[in-house]
Design a protein around this motif. Structure first.
Motif, PDB file in Angstrom:
ATOM      1  N   ILE A  55       0.845  -1.202   0.000  1.00 19.24           N
ATOM      2  CA  ILE A  55       0.000   0.000   0.000  1.00 19.24           C
ATOM      3  C   ILE A  55       0.879   1.250   0.000  1.00 19.24           C
ATOM      4  CG2 ILE A  55      -0.372   0.346   2.486  1.00 19.24           C
ATOM      5  CD1 ILE A  55      -3.294   0.720   1.990  1.00 19.24           C
ATOM      6  N   GLU A  56       2.052   1.168   0.676  1.00 25.86           N
ATOM      7  CA  GLU A  56       2.923   2.346   0.696  1.00 25.86           C
ATOM      8  C   GLU A  56       3.607   2.582  -0.652  1.00 25.86           C
ATOM      9  OE1 GLU A  56       3.718   2.853   5.471  1.00 25.86           O
ATOM     10  OE2 GLU A  56       5.395   2.219   4.222  1.00 25.86           O
ATOM     11  N   ILE A  57       3.819   1.516  -1.400  1.00 23.51           N
ATOM     12  CA  ILE A  57       4.326   1.711  -2.763  1.00 23.51           C
ATOM     13  C   ILE A  57       3.259   2.443  -3.581  1.00 23.51           C
ATOM     14  CG2 ILE A  57       4.956   0.524  -4.902  1.00 23.51           C
ATOM     15  CD1 ILE A  57       6.205  -1.680  -3.110  1.00 23.51           C
ATOM     16  N   LEU A  58       1.997   2.026  -3.401  1.00 23.53           N
ATOM     17  CA  LEU A  58       0.912   2.658  -4.157  1.00 23.53           C
ATOM     18  C   LEU A  58       0.670   4.098  -3.707  1.00 23.53           C
ATOM     19  CD1 LEU A  58      -1.531  -0.385  -4.220  1.00 23.53           C
ATOM     20  CD2 LEU A  58      -0.053   0.454  -6.070  1.00 23.53           C
ATOM     21  N   GLU A  59       0.999   4.394  -2.442  1.00 23.82           N
ATOM     22  CA  GLU A  59       0.844   5.760  -1.929  1.00 23.82           C
ATOM     23  C   GLU A  59       2.011   6.656  -2.317  1.00 23.82           C
ATOM     24  OE1 GLU A  59      -1.473   4.422   2.197  1.00 23.82           O
ATOM     25  OE2 GLU A  59       0.703   4.665   2.145  1.00 23.82           O
ATOM     26  N   GLY A  60       3.004   6.086  -2.974  1.00 28.43           N
ATOM     27  CA  GLY A  60       4.174   6.871  -3.363  1.00 28.43           C
ATOM     28  C   GLY A  60       5.126   7.121  -2.217  1.00 28.43           C
ATOM     29  N   LEU A  61       5.029   6.304  -1.162  1.00 30.70           N
ATOM     30  CA  LEU A  61       5.885   6.521   0.002  1.00 30.70           C
ATOM     31  C   LEU A  61       7.069   5.559   0.039  1.00 30.70           C
ATOM     32  CD1 LEU A  61       3.142   7.121   2.711  1.00 30.70           C
ATOM     33  CD2 LEU A  61       4.593   8.808   1.593  1.00 30.70           C
ATOM     34  N   ARG A  62       7.065   4.592  -0.848  1.00 31.67           N
ATOM     35  CA  ARG A  62       8.193   3.665  -0.949  1.00 31.67           C
ATOM     36  C   ARG A  62       8.435   3.387  -2.413  1.00 31.67           C
ATOM     37  NH1 ARG A  62       9.917   1.608   3.490  1.00 31.67           N
ATOM     38  NH2 ARG A  62       8.499   1.389   5.250  1.00 31.67           N
ATOM     39  N   ASP A  63       9.695   3.124  -2.746  1.00 31.51           N
ATOM     40  CA  ASP A  63       9.998   2.733  -4.111  1.00 31.51           C
ATOM     41  C   ASP A  63      10.003   1.220  -4.185  1.00 31.51           C
ATOM     42  OD1 ASP A  63      10.361   5.396  -4.905  1.00 31.51           O
ATOM     43  OD2 ASP A  63      12.344   5.392  -3.973  1.00 31.51           O
ATOM     44  N   ALA A  64       9.328   0.694  -5.193  1.00 34.38           N
ATOM     45  CA  ALA A  64       9.362  -0.748  -5.396  1.00 34.38           C
ATOM     46  C   ALA A  64      10.734  -1.124  -5.920  1.00 34.38           C
ATOM     47  CB  ALA A  64       8.281  -1.156  -6.382  1.00 34.38           C
ATOM     48  N   THR A  65      11.157  -2.348  -5.597  1.00 31.14           N
ATOM     49  CA  THR A  65      12.414  -2.831  -6.164  1.00 31.14           C
ATOM     50  C   THR A  65      12.244  -3.006  -7.672  1.00 31.14           C
ATOM     51  OG1 THR A  65      12.792  -3.984  -4.089  1.00 31.14           O
ATOM     52  CG2 THR A  65      14.197  -4.603  -5.935  1.00 31.14           C
ATOM     53  N   SER A  66      11.071  -3.525  -8.064  1.00 30.23           N
ATOM     54  CA  SER A  66      10.733  -3.547  -9.488  1.00 30.23           C
ATOM     55  C   SER A  66       9.224  -3.631  -9.617  1.00 30.23           C
ATOM     56  CB  SER A  66      11.401  -4.734 -10.182  1.00 30.23           C
ATOM     57  OG  SER A  66      10.859  -5.935  -9.667  1.00 30.23           O
ATOM     58  N   GLY A  67       8.736  -3.422 -10.843  1.00 25.68           N
ATOM     59  CA  GLY A  67       7.300  -3.459 -11.066  1.00 25.68           C
ATOM     60  C   GLY A  67       6.753  -2.075 -11.332  1.00 25.68           C
ATOM     61  N   THR A  68       5.490  -2.024 -11.750  1.00 26.46           N
ATOM     62  CA  THR A  68       4.894  -0.727 -12.069  1.00 26.46           C
ATOM     63  C   THR A  68       3.679  -0.478 -11.202  1.00 26.46           C
ATOM     64  OG1 THR A  68       3.554  -1.757 -13.770  1.00 26.46           O
ATOM     65  CG2 THR A  68       5.638  -0.753 -14.476  1.00 26.46           C
ATOM     66  N   ALA A  69       3.485   0.782 -10.847  1.00 27.16           N
ATOM     67  CA  ALA A  69       2.316   1.183 -10.059  1.00 27.16           C
ATOM     68  C   ALA A  69       1.727   2.436 -10.677  1.00 27.16           C
ATOM     69  CB  ALA A  69       2.720   1.448  -8.620  1.00 27.16           C
ATOM     70  N   GLU A  70       0.422   2.373 -10.952  1.00 20.30           N
ATOM     71  CA  GLU A  70      -0.256   3.486 -11.591  1.00 20.30           C
ATOM     72  C   GLU A  70      -1.450   3.838 -10.731  1.00 20.30           C
ATOM     73  OE1 GLU A  70      -0.459   2.670 -15.959  1.00 20.30           O
ATOM     74  OE2 GLU A  70      -2.461   3.535 -15.624  1.00 20.30           O
ATOM     75  N   VAL A  71      -1.631   5.122 -10.437  1.00 25.81           N
ATOM     76  CA  VAL A  71      -2.730   5.551  -9.580  1.00 25.81           C
ATOM     77  C   VAL A  71      -3.543   6.596 -10.323  1.00 25.81           C
ATOM     78  CG1 VAL A  71      -3.310   6.723  -7.436  1.00 25.81           C
ATOM     79  CG2 VAL A  71      -1.469   5.048  -7.467  1.00 25.81           C
ATOM     80  N   LEU A  72      -4.842   6.355 -10.456  1.00 30.88           N
ATOM     81  CA  LEU A  72      -5.744   7.270 -11.155  1.00 30.88           C
ATOM     82  C   LEU A  72      -5.208   7.624 -12.543  1.00 30.88           C
ATOM     83  CD1 LEU A  72      -6.471   9.564  -8.080  1.00 30.88           C
ATOM     84  CD2 LEU A  72      -8.056   7.910  -9.073  1.00 30.88           C
ATOM     85  N   GLY A  73      -4.614   6.629 -13.179  1.00 26.05           N
ATOM     86  CA  GLY A  73      -4.109   6.818 -14.533  1.00 26.05           C
ATOM     87  C   GLY A  73      -2.796   7.577 -14.601  1.00 26.05           C
ATOM     88  N   MET A  74      -2.195   7.866 -13.439  1.00 25.35           N
ATOM     89  CA  MET A  74      -0.936   8.623 -13.435  1.00 25.35           C
ATOM     90  C   MET A  74       0.185   7.763 -12.846  1.00 25.35           C
ATOM     91  SD  MET A  74      -2.331  12.396 -12.289  1.00 25.35           S
ATOM     92  CE  MET A  74      -3.499  11.864 -11.059  1.00 25.35           C
ATOM     93  N   GLN A  75       1.409   8.180 -13.135  1.00 20.16           N
ATOM     94  CA  GLN A  75       2.571   7.401 -12.716  1.00 20.16           C
ATOM     95  C   GLN A  75       3.278   8.058 -11.542  1.00 20.16           C
ATOM     96  OE1 GLN A  75       3.631   4.610 -14.246  1.00 20.16           O
ATOM     97  NE2 GLN A  75       2.065   4.673 -15.849  1.00 20.16           N
TER      98      GLN A  75
END
Ligand SMILES: Nc1ncnc2c1ncn2[C@@H]1O[C@H](COP(=O)(O)OP(=O)(O)OP(=O)(O)O)[C@@H](O)[C@H]1O
Ligand SMILES: [Mg+2]
Lengths: 330, 347
Positions: A55-75
């Protein structure tokens, strides 16, 4: 609304997160899911499953080691400021300032957003109006959680993230929080929440993802997941002494019994039709001179899904709110 | 309202709602000036005690000494007097050799003890003239009592510097670490709050806290010790603000990465403890060997205290303090840049 809904509120694919350290911790090991706009999506899982990390990766509070996360169509990484204007967040453990009042805290958070809701209005939605001039440190656990949600709502977000919003709350406070989440969702907005309580997920969420050890082991609506078990009811019973293996085999043979598991305190039968199984169960036990010390039947829950998939229970300690069980006299 | 206004305002409210913090920040310096100011006040007629060692002439010596108002002479055994000398109850003992008619005097003293040499001079003078020395000239003494020369004049700028340093460490450094531990910093990062707004607010609220700190110290010293600021008040204001900025920036470095209160207080002590003693807050750093002076002058606390003393005690102009101001500016800009590059925002 339909054209907007085409863009998912959240889309993540192949998220991995390894915390460096000795030894390194692989907290998230390939998570992918989508949350549609207007949906309430639950992330369910035991301690250490990787819920907060995800959830913190999706909140922009942590960087994922790899993978993509898009929120409300934005990166994340390119549209951070724009995303933050449109999401609301309640972290698993934030201690707001002890000596600020509820009103001051909400006003402070309101000032961070270019558009938002009037602080008084937010306090009303979270039933905190009476506590407006109370210091944070004087609030009860439930009030603190509602305030945390109020700070998430005050920017008038399209999407809120709630990390374990009800952990440690009594049943009454938990229901109050559910009501707040429901009315937010009723306005067509999106919720992503994490929880340990399967009952909470069943009550609140349109869809859930069950996490275990950094992976999703099941995903779907609570109803679908339970139905996928094949047996929609559970009988739990215990006897004055342990059953012999041949007795268990005999019970297994009753029609519509799916399987029997031995638990610390007794036995758990996954079954289809209670009124067929119950008389036969009681008869067999009586014939073999067992005394029933406990007997309960209930509908299968997400907990049973978790048990079926992992052979373990979701919580080391059962939740405060017991599942609505209808106990029969033994 | 603008976030800077709201963040600063909540910082101020949190501060004044914490009585113990208010005490340490505002009343502790006042307590210090009261205690030290009274302990080290300039005494116009200092009476000091002199031991006269028992012997045939001790009575005669005492009589001569008693003619002076400054000297409190006591007749006492040699052993007893040695004890008193050792523990500092007296600074000087005298004895006259038995065989002579009292005109062969021996002084017993530890020349390293403050006041011992001075006491010997006064006693010697008193005995010589009382026993018949003819002075070759007459002398008069004009008392010089201009403001700016008392210990309190020296102490107030020192305490202001100490207060500014403590304020930056606690009010910025420690406060940020506390927010990080409470995950509040992380929570802010989940909002559109601008990092610059946050930092500006932390520094701005420091500048506001500081105003009562400075005023209280000066006003209390004025009423209790008849203290005066000799120089330009505006210059004092500018210097104090520069000092607050300087230590806010250093506080940012202290708070930039620490994740535990132990680390934070360790770093704060590392900054504060040496400077308390080295930078001339309570006693002049001139007492340290001269080769260390250039280094001491480069520490962050020295220039603020030196320049405040220059302006407040000696009435110098702000402009003449440019070397100190330059050092302070360096200690503002460099730590700020360092803090920004190493700052841990999210956890
Ligand atoms: N900052 C960190 N550094 C190192 N390891 C971490 C860190 N945060 C979490 N972990 C580890 O990563 C794993 C997943 O943690 P995470 O907090 O995501 O789990 P969770 O599902 O939220 O658990 P809980 O229900 O207890 O909140 C755990 O083993 C945890 O110990
Ligand atoms: Mg968690």
């Amino acid at each position: 609304m339909s054209s907007v809904s085409a863009v998912p509120a959240i889309r993540c694919a192949n998220l991995f997160k390894t915390y460096s350290g000795k030894p390194p911790v692989e907290a998230v090991r390939g998570i992918s899911f989508e949350v549609r706009q207007g949906e309430c999506f639950g992330v369910l899982g035991p301690n250490g499953a990787g819920k907060t990390t995800t959830i913190e990766i999706l909140e922009g509070l942590r960087d994922a080691t790899s993978g993509t996360a898009e929120v409300l169509g934005m990166q994340w990484g390119s549209d951070d400021a724009a995303i933050r204007q449109r999401i609301g967040v309640s972290l698993q453990e934030t201690r707001l300032s002890d000596r600020l009042t509820v009103g001051e805290i909400v006003t402070l958070f309101r000032s961070f957003y270019t558009t938002g809701i009037d602080p008084d209005e937010v306090l009303q939605r979270t039933s905190l109006t009476e506590k407006k001039s109370a210091w944070f440190k004087t609030l009860s656990g439930g009030q603190k959680q509602r305030l945390a949600v109020a700070t998430a709502l005050v920017g008038d977000p399209d999407l809120i993230f709630l990390d374990e919003p009800t952990t440690g709350l009594d049943p009454g406070s938990r229901r109050e929080l559910w009501d707040i989440v429901r009315s937010f969702g009723a306005a067509g907005k999106t919720v992503l929440l994490t929880t340990h309580y399967m009952e909470e997920a069943e009550q609140l969420c349109d869809r859930v993802a069950i996490f275990d050890a950094g992976k999703i082991i099941s995903e779907g609506s609570p109803r679908e997941l339970i139905r996928s078990l094949g047996s929609e009811h559970v009988i739990e019973f215990s006897t004055d002494r342990r059953l012999e293996p041949q007795h268990v085999v005999a019970l297994q043979a009753i029609s519509s019994v799916d399987r029997i598991e031995t638990e610390d305190s007794g036995y758990r039968m996954s079954i289809g039709v209670p009124h067929v199984v119950l008389p036969e169960l009681i008869k067999q036990l009586t014939d073999n001179n067992f005394t029933l010390t406990e007997l309960a039947t209930r509908s299968a829950s997400l907990e049973d899904v978790f048990v079926a998939k992992t052979g373990r229970h979701l919580n080391d300690h059962p939740p405060v709110v017991a599942d609505a069980a209808n106990v029969l006299p033994g | 309202m603008h976030p800077v206004y709201n963040i600063s305002l909540t910082r101020l409210k949190e501060f004044i709602r914490r009585p113990e913090a208010v005490f340490w920040v505002y009343f502790f310096p006042i307590l210090m000036v009261l205690v030290l100011g009274i302990a080290f006040r300039n005494q116009t007629q200092e009476v000091f005690s002199v031991d006269v060692i028992e012997g045939p002439h001790s009575q005669m010596l005492k009589q001569h000494l008693d003619e002076s108002l400054q000297i409190d002479a006591t007749i006492i055994s040699l052993e007893e007097s040695r004890k008193r000398l050792r523990v500092g109850k007296t600074t000087l003992a005298i004895s006259a050799a038995d065989a002579t008619d009292g005109r062969s005097i021996e002084y017993l003293l530890d020349p390293k003890r403050p006041g011992a040499i001075e006491a010997r001079g006064i006693v010697d003078d008193q005995l010589q003239s009382s026993m018949g020395r003819n002075d070759v000239f007459t002398a008069r003494q004009t008392e010089f009592d201009e403001p700016g020369g008392t210990f309190v004049d020296f102490l107030v700028p020192g305490l202001l510097g100490i207060g500014l340093m403590g304020g930056g460490m606690w009010g910025v450094g420690f406060a940020i670490v506390d927010m990080r531990i409470r995950k509040l910093l992380k929570r802010y990062m989940a909002t559109p709050m601008r990092r610059s707004d946050f930092l500006i607010s932390m520094i701005l609220s420091r500048l506001v806290f500081m105003v009562p700190q400075v005023l209280l110290l000066i006003v209390v010293s004025y009423f209790v010790f008849d203290y005066r600021v000799y120089g330009n008040l505006l210059a004092v204001g500018v210097l104090v603000s520069l000092g607050a900025l300087e230590f806010a920036a250093i506080g940012l470095v202290v708070g930039a990465r620490a994740r535990t209160l132990e680390t934070a207080s360790g770093l704060m002590n590392l900054v504060m403890l040496p400077m308390w003693t080295l930078c001339g807050a309570f006693f002049s750093y001139e007492r340290f060997p001269e080769m260390f002076h250039p280094l001491i002058k480069l520490l962050p606390l020295t220039p603020i205290i030196d320049s405040l003393r220059g302006v407040m005690m000696e009435g110098e102009s702000l402009f003449s303090q440019w070397p100190e101001i330059a050092v302070m500016a360096a200690w503002t800009v460099i730590p700020f840049v360092v803090a920004m590059t190493i700052f841990r925002w999210r956890d």
